[in-house]
Design an enzyme around this catalytic site. Sequence first.
Site, PDB file in Angstrom:
ATOM      1  N   CYS A 131      -0.400   1.081   0.681  1.00  0.00           N
ATOM      2  CA  CYS A 131       0.437   1.987   1.469  1.00  0.00           C
ATOM      3  C   CYS A 131       1.436   2.785   0.641  1.00  0.00           C
ATOM      4  CB  CYS A 131       1.184   1.202   2.548  1.00  0.00           C
ATOM      5  SG  CYS A 131       0.096   0.334   3.684  1.00  0.00           S
ATOM      6  N   HIS A 190       0.759   7.046  10.002  1.00  0.00           N
ATOM      7  CA  HIS A 190       0.744   6.468   8.653  1.00  0.00           C
ATOM      8  C   HIS A 190      -0.611   6.680   7.996  1.00  0.00           C
ATOM      9  CE1 HIS A 190       1.196   3.877   5.301  1.00  0.00           C
ATOM     10  NE2 HIS A 190       0.983   2.705   5.878  1.00  0.00           N
ATOM     11  N   CYS A 234       6.461  -1.056   2.605  1.00  0.00           N
ATOM     12  CA  CYS A 234       5.773  -2.297   2.272  1.00  0.00           C
ATOM     13  C   CYS A 234       4.360  -1.960   1.813  1.00  0.00           C
ATOM     14  CB  CYS A 234       5.758  -3.251   3.461  1.00  0.00           C
ATOM     15  SG  CYS A 234       4.923  -2.613   4.944  1.00  0.00           S
TER      16      CYS A 234
END
Length: 411
Positions: free
Chosen positions: A116, A361, A391
């Site tokens: 991510c 996202h 994260c």
Amino acid sequence: SISISITMPSSAIPPNPRKPRDVVVVSAVRTPLTRARKGGLAKVPPSTLLSTALAGCLTKGSNSSSNNNNIIDPADVNDICIGNVLCPTDAMVARMAALAVPIPHTTPLHTSNRQCSSGLQAVANIANAISSGQIDIGIGGGVESMTANPMTKMPMPDVDWDVMKGCRESMDCLIPMGMTSENVTKKYGLTRMELDEFAAKSHSKAARARELGLFNDEIVPVGEVKQDDGIRPGTTVESLSKLKPVFDPTGGSTTAGNSSQMTDGAAAVLLMTREEAEKRKLSILGVWRGYVVKGVPPKIMGIGPAVAIPAAVERAGLSLKDIDVFEINEAFASQAYWCVRELGIDEEKVNPYGGAIALGHPLGCTGARQVATMLHHMNRTGKRFGVVSMCIGTGAGAAAVFEVEQRMPSL
């Protein structure tokens, strides 16, 4: 102005010396972020998303009056790094997209996959290359089409299972992300109400920002698609409370409404030395002040920002109270809310235009998208120090620190 002096508590910190080799951002853009499979970019291939973002960062500088002329010659870009997580042919797609901009073949390109944080890692790779003197100008960015490459079709890793089953943390890397969210909720005693309140605020802030046109400076349209389409105005705690938990149906609190959306999009950030920016008379959006990645247990990977942010801020010679804006990725309301609470951050400083719960996202894109959103907001509102953080799946957190300098008076 009065508004700037009021909203800039970090102004008490003496100005940093302006050095020729400082790494600066002169352009930061993104495409609209749209829902995977259902949104406005669902039929657009990732190559088009990326080429649009790359072209946009070469034309949309903070002092450019037109989107039709490059602010620098594409041939002057020394390297490009693109973050991507899900596309199995990411390096080829990215190279083809860059050449189609057109950026000449003399400008090399590589890709980065740090889950991510891939988009932010790509920006960091370029910043570090500039800082070391390896290059003078580069582009860091990211792209993800979660329509073309859905997470549900990711293959299992090719590993020696007999060995891996002997290591608990290795096996924890296989825990679905939603279950890591539930682990955080249970470990730290978070309530469903807290998560839904956080999610509702994300939509509210994003809806307001879109209505006021606050995303316009960072967005480059893709064809007729000009706005994000995952934002749901009018989302309330009451409406969110009606959604059922997805990952733990009986005792869970993580729902589709308090988790990030699966999304398509791309972003690109043009970085160079201060010397190169001044030579070209380009306005500086922000100055790179450092980057840190820290590992955490895979089963509670969402706590990563709470570990990475203090380390990055300390490395930049600052304290948490010096930071004016925090862009913390909302992978799940559970982990984002807990990190903010654990660090004692004023919620008014966090994701002022909403986050991934409302905006989405797109994994490889997100970090670069956050840089674009934050720097344009800071320049608009007179903020000085900002942090981008998220994260990372399999257990880590990343954080980068930026500074927006006070404009020098004209002589």
